[in-house]
Every structure is written in structure tokens, then in C-alpha cells.
Write a protein that holds these residues in place. Structure first.
Motif, PDB file in Angstrom:
ATOM      1  N   GLY A  29      12.917  21.959  36.352  1.00 11.32           N
ATOM      2  CA  GLY A  29      12.054  23.115  36.557  1.00 11.32           C
ATOM      3  C   GLY A  29      12.682  24.228  37.364  1.00 11.32           C
ATOM      4  O   GLY A  29      13.906  24.300  37.524  1.00 11.32           O
ATOM      5  N   PRO A  30      11.853  25.121  37.911  1.00  7.08           N
ATOM      6  CA  PRO A  30      12.356  26.371  38.498  1.00  7.08           C
ATOM      7  C   PRO A  30      13.187  26.207  39.758  1.00  7.08           C
ATOM      8  O   PRO A  30      13.860  27.159  40.179  1.00  7.08           O
ATOM      9  CB  PRO A  30      11.070  27.169  38.784  1.00  7.08           C
ATOM     10  CG  PRO A  30       9.987  26.141  38.861  1.00  7.08           C
ATOM     11  CD  PRO A  30      10.375  25.067  37.902  1.00  7.08           C
ATOM     12  N   ARG A  31      13.167  25.061  40.377  1.00 10.62           N
ATOM     13  CA  ARG A  31      13.990  24.854  41.571  1.00 10.62           C
ATOM     14  C   ARG A  31      15.435  24.480  41.226  1.00 10.62           C
ATOM     15  O   ARG A  31      16.253  24.303  42.121  1.00 10.62           O
ATOM     16  CB  ARG A  31      13.383  23.768  42.465  1.00 10.62           C
ATOM     17  CG  ARG A  31      12.128  24.210  43.190  1.00 10.62           C
ATOM     18  CD  ARG A  31      11.786  23.272  44.331  1.00 10.62           C
ATOM     19  NE  ARG A  31      10.660  23.752  45.107  1.00 10.62           N
ATOM     20  CZ  ARG A  31      10.738  24.618  46.120  1.00 10.62           C
ATOM     21  NH1 ARG A  31      11.923  25.101  46.470  1.00 10.62           N
ATOM     22  NH2 ARG A  31       9.661  24.999  46.766  1.00 10.62           N
ATOM     23  N   ALA A  32      15.742  24.352  39.933  1.00  9.28           N
ATOM     24  CA  ALA A  32      17.075  23.925  39.520  1.00  9.28           C
ATOM     25  C   ALA A  32      17.756  24.983  38.673  1.00  9.28           C
ATOM     26  O   ALA A  32      17.112  25.696  37.909  1.00  9.28           O
ATOM     27  CB  ALA A  32      16.977  22.625  38.728  1.00  9.28           C
ATOM     28  N   ARG A  33      19.070  25.072  38.810  1.00 11.58           N
ATOM     29  CA  ARG A  33      19.877  25.890  37.909  1.00 11.58           C
ATOM     30  C   ARG A  33      21.244  25.239  37.757  1.00 11.58           C
ATOM     31  O   ARG A  33      21.659  24.419  38.595  1.00 11.58           O
ATOM     32  CB  ARG A  33      20.014  27.323  38.405  1.00 11.58           C
ATOM     33  CG  ARG A  33      20.786  27.519  39.695  1.00 11.58           C
ATOM     34  CD  ARG A  33      20.817  28.978  40.085  1.00 11.58           C
ATOM     35  NE  ARG A  33      21.472  29.223  41.363  1.00 11.58           N
ATOM     36  CZ  ARG A  33      22.772  29.489  41.515  1.00 11.58           C
ATOM     37  NH1 ARG A  33      23.567  29.539  40.440  1.00 11.58           N
ATOM     38  NH2 ARG A  33      23.286  29.707  42.707  1.00 11.58           N
ATOM     39  N   ALA A  34      21.932  25.589  36.703  1.00 16.43           N
ATOM     40  CA  ALA A  34      23.266  25.058  36.438  1.00 16.43           C
ATOM     41  C   ALA A  34      24.322  26.095  36.773  1.00 16.43           C
ATOM     42  O   ALA A  34      24.083  27.304  36.674  1.00 16.43           O
ATOM     43  CB  ALA A  34      23.382  24.633  34.982  1.00 16.43           C
ATOM     44  N   ALA A  35      25.501  25.614  37.145  1.00 15.92           N
ATOM     45  CA  ALA A  35      26.587  26.505  37.551  1.00 15.92           C
ATOM     46  C   ALA A  35      27.909  25.771  37.370  1.00 15.92           C
ATOM     47  O   ALA A  35      27.946  24.623  36.916  1.00 15.92           O
ATOM     48  CB  ALA A  35      26.400  26.925  39.007  1.00 15.92           C
ATOM     49  N   THR A  36      28.996  26.430  37.732  1.00  7.16           N
ATOM     50  CA  THR A  36      30.294  25.768  37.771  1.00  7.16           C
ATOM     51  C   THR A  36      30.410  24.997  39.088  1.00  7.16           C
ATOM     52  O   THR A  36      29.649  25.253  40.039  1.00  7.16           O
ATOM     53  CB  THR A  36      31.427  26.795  37.700  1.00  7.16           C
ATOM     54  OG1 THR A  36      31.406  27.592  38.903  1.00  7.16           O
ATOM     55  CG2 THR A  36      31.282  27.699  36.476  1.00  7.16           C
ATOM     56  N   PRO A  37      31.363  24.059  39.199  1.00  8.62           N
ATOM     57  CA  PRO A  37      31.534  23.365  40.481  1.00  8.62           C
ATOM     58  C   PRO A  37      31.784  24.313  41.652  1.00  8.62           C
ATOM     59  O   PRO A  37      31.216  24.105  42.738  1.00  8.62           O
ATOM     60  CB  PRO A  37      32.741  22.459  40.212  1.00  8.62           C
ATOM     61  CG  PRO A  37      32.639  22.148  38.749  1.00  8.62           C
ATOM     62  CD  PRO A  37      32.174  23.435  38.136  1.00  8.62           C
ATOM     63  N   ALA A  38      32.583  25.332  41.456  1.00  3.68           N
ATOM     64  CA  ALA A  38      32.847  26.273  42.549  1.00  3.68           C
ATOM     65  C   ALA A  38      31.576  27.015  42.953  1.00  3.68           C
ATOM     66  O   ALA A  38      31.328  27.254  44.142  1.00  3.68           O
ATOM     67  CB  ALA A  38      33.941  27.257  42.153  1.00  3.68           C
ATOM     68  N   GLU A  39      30.770  27.378  41.966  1.00  2.66           N
ATOM     69  CA  GLU A  39      29.512  28.077  42.265  1.00  2.66           C
ATOM     70  C   GLU A  39      28.524  27.160  42.959  1.00  2.66           C
ATOM     71  O   GLU A  39      27.815  27.572  43.891  1.00  2.66           O
ATOM     72  CB  GLU A  39      28.916  28.626  40.966  1.00  2.66           C
ATOM     73  CG  GLU A  39      29.708  29.794  40.382  1.00  2.66           C
ATOM     74  CD  GLU A  39      29.317  30.105  38.941  1.00  2.66           C
ATOM     75  OE1 GLU A  39      29.680  31.211  38.475  1.00  2.66           O
ATOM     76  OE2 GLU A  39      28.668  29.271  38.278  1.00  2.66           O
ATOM     77  N   ALA A  40      28.452  25.904  42.525  1.00  4.39           N
ATOM     78  CA  ALA A  40      27.553  24.942  43.176  1.00  4.39           C
ATOM     79  C   ALA A  40      27.995  24.697  44.614  1.00  4.39           C
ATOM     80  O   ALA A  40      27.163  24.584  45.525  1.00  4.39           O
ATOM     81  CB  ALA A  40      27.524  23.636  42.395  1.00  4.39           C
ATOM     82  N   ALA A  41      29.306  24.616  44.826  1.00  2.00           N
ATOM     83  CA  ALA A  41      29.832  24.437  46.180  1.00  2.00           C
ATOM     84  C   ALA A  41      29.478  25.617  47.068  1.00  2.00           C
ATOM     85  O   ALA A  41      29.084  25.450  48.230  1.00  2.00           O
ATOM     86  CB  ALA A  41      31.348  24.246  46.127  1.00  2.00           C
ATOM     87  N   ALA A  42      29.602  26.820  46.529  1.00  2.00           N
ATOM     88  CA  ALA A  42      29.313  28.027  47.315  1.00  2.00           C
ATOM     89  C   ALA A  42      27.823  28.164  47.611  1.00  2.00           C
ATOM     90  O   ALA A  42      27.438  28.625  48.684  1.00  2.00           O
ATOM     91  CB  ALA A  42      29.820  29.256  46.569  1.00  2.00           C
ATOM     92  N   ALA A  43      26.981  27.750  46.667  1.00  2.00           N
ATOM     93  CA  ALA A  43      25.536  27.944  46.807  1.00  2.00           C
ATOM     94  C   ALA A  43      24.888  26.931  47.731  1.00  2.00           C
ATOM     95  O   ALA A  43      23.858  27.218  48.356  1.00  2.00           O
ATOM     96  CB  ALA A  43      24.875  27.865  45.431  1.00  2.00           C
ATOM     97  N   GLY A  44      25.465  25.736  47.847  1.00  2.00           N
ATOM     98  CA  GLY A  44      24.805  24.665  48.575  1.00  2.00           C
ATOM     99  C   GLY A  44      24.871  24.807  50.081  1.00  2.00           C
ATOM    100  O   GLY A  44      25.933  25.086  50.634  1.00  2.00           O
ATOM    101  N   ASP A  45      23.733  24.625  50.740  1.00  2.00           N
ATOM    102  CA  ASP A  45      23.745  24.436  52.191  1.00  2.00           C
ATOM    103  C   ASP A  45      24.315  23.060  52.507  1.00  2.00           C
ATOM    104  O   ASP A  45      24.936  22.838  53.543  1.00  2.00           O
ATOM    105  CB  ASP A  45      22.326  24.524  52.752  1.00  2.00           C
ATOM    106  CG  ASP A  45      21.652  25.837  52.434  1.00  2.00           C
ATOM    107  OD1 ASP A  45      22.271  26.896  52.679  1.00  2.00           O
ATOM    108  OD2 ASP A  45      20.516  25.823  51.918  1.00  2.00           O
TER     109      ASP A  45
END
Length: 229
Positions: free
Chosen positions: A46-62
Motif C-alpha cells: 500500500g501507500p507506505r511502500a515504494r520501490a527503488a534501487t539499492p542506492a536509493e533505498a539506502a539513501a532514503a532509509g532512516d
């Protein structure tokens, strides 16, 4: 709430994402095959999730969960993880990962390898010793009589405190095993590994069984290094 980046979105990663979304966290999922391959999981979450590249996921995560085969740990992006807390879920399977002499002679551990690769990150080892279906099934609210505990290890006390709070939000207590070097106590085939959370490991593997902190500590204390087994 926290944004959780996931580098790897397979059985454990997908399960952590489900628990995180249920707890009110946002998740950014990634894998080695590209964001488009995660559409079905993102739609489910649902709306709390999105897909990205590994680098983007790394940058986005707290907080960032690295949950990939050990053989690929050197592919984890380092720059976007600088200064961040990284949860490592790795286990060593030589038949899958190839041979790592320093793991074979037990001079180091999987999470110490990950920490060496990510020198500016604070690595905490958890989620590696439980079957993904048990991880999903055993989550309970704080204070529940049948709440389950998971082990954590890390070299930074602040990082472990953050991960303990994250586990609590997902429905789990944490047992602090000590530094990353002690992570061997719940590695593959030890007394604190996956079978501990199965009600009947021989005849009904998938039926989960709660494991409280006392039972987990006993299993950790009973663990033996491979050379001593």
C-alpha cells in the motif's frame, strides 16, 4: 515513525517490510533485479511502500536492512549508508555463497565482514536466526504473555538501542548478545538458530513456537562454535 530502507526484498526483507508497514513505518524496497520487479509487493503493502534501487533505498532509509545473500555483500552501496544504522540479516551458506576462509576458520563473523565493508555505518545483526514465516506469525504487542525475543549484536550501543526500539514496534523483544563478534552464537546450525522457534522441527517445521528472552538466553549460552561441535 521511521522510513525503513531494504536492500533485498526476498523472504526476510518482504516479511520485515510487512511488519514495518503494519507498525506504521514507511518502507523503500529494493533488490538486484530492479524496482519494476517489486510492483506486486508494493501494491500489497500500500501507500507506505515504494520501490527503488539499492542506492536509493539506502539513501532514503532512516534505518536500513541489508538482507541479501552473503556472497553479494560487497555490492552494498557504501556512500549512502555512511552514518546510518544498518541491520544485517546475513547467514553463511558455502554451497550458495562460495567459500570464505575467514568464516571457515571462525576468525570473524558474517556481520563483522559487513561492518568492515561499511566502515562509516553502525551494523547490528538480527533477523538472521528465524524462519520468515515464523517471523511474521510470532509478532505480538508489547506486554503480551507469549511475546517472542530476537537476539541482536553490535559494536555501537546507540545503534542497538535504536534497533531494540524498532523490534519492539514490530512486535518483538530484543536480547543483546554483545558485540558483533558474538553474533556467531545465533548463526546457522547453532542452538539459537531457526529450529528454536519451531514447535516441532522434525514433523511440523512451519508451526511456530514463542521464544521468550529467558529461553533465548539459554540457547545462546549453549551455543558452540563449529570447531567445537
Amino acid at each position: 515513525m521511521t522510513t525503513v530502507g531494504l536492500i533485498g526484498s526476498g523472504n526476510i526483507g518482504g516479511t520485515v517490510a510487512r511488519l514495518a508497514v503494519a507498525a506504521g513505518h514507511d518502507v523503500v524496497l529494493s533488490n538486484s533485479r530492479g524496482p519494476e520487479t517489486l510492483k506486486e509487493l508494493v501494491d500489497e503493502l500500500g501507500p507506505r511502500a515504494r520501490a527503488a534501487t539499492p542506492a536509493e533505498a539506502a539513501a532514503a532509509g532512516d534505518l536500513v536492512v541489508v538482507t541479501i545473500p552473503l556472497r553479494a555483500y560487497r555490492d552494498v552501496p557504501t556512500a549512502p549508508l555512511a552514518g546510518k544504522i544498518v541491520i544485517d540479516t546475513n547467514n553463511y551458506y558455502p554451497e550458495r555463497d562460495g567459500r570464505f576462509p575467514e568464516l571457515d576458520d571462525e576468525s570473524t563473523t558474517t556481520s563483522e565482514l559487513v561492518q568492515r565493508h561499511l566502515p562509516e555505518s553502525r551494523v547490528v545483526k538480527t533477523f538472521n536466526n528465524i524462519y520468515f514465516k515464523h517471523l511474521l506469525a510470532l509478532a505480538r504487542p508489547a506486554g503480551a504473555a507469549d511475546r517472542t525475543a530476537l537476539p541482536i549484536a553490535g559494536d555501537d550501543s546507540g545503534a542497538k538501542a535504536t534497533v531494540t526500539a524498532f523490534l519492539d514496534s514490530l512486535g518483538y523483544d530484543a536480547v543483546d548478545v554483545g558485540p558483533l563478534a558474538e553474533g556467531w552464537r545465533y548463526q546457522r546450525d547453532t542452538s539459537a538458530y531457526a529450529a528454536l522457534y519451531s514447535a516441532d522441527p522434525v514433523n511440523d517445521w512451519e508451526r511456530p513456537a514463542p521464544v521468550d528472552a529467558e529461553k533465548l538466553r539459554a540457547a545462546l549460552a549453549a551455543a558452540r562454535r563449529y570447531a567445537d561441535s
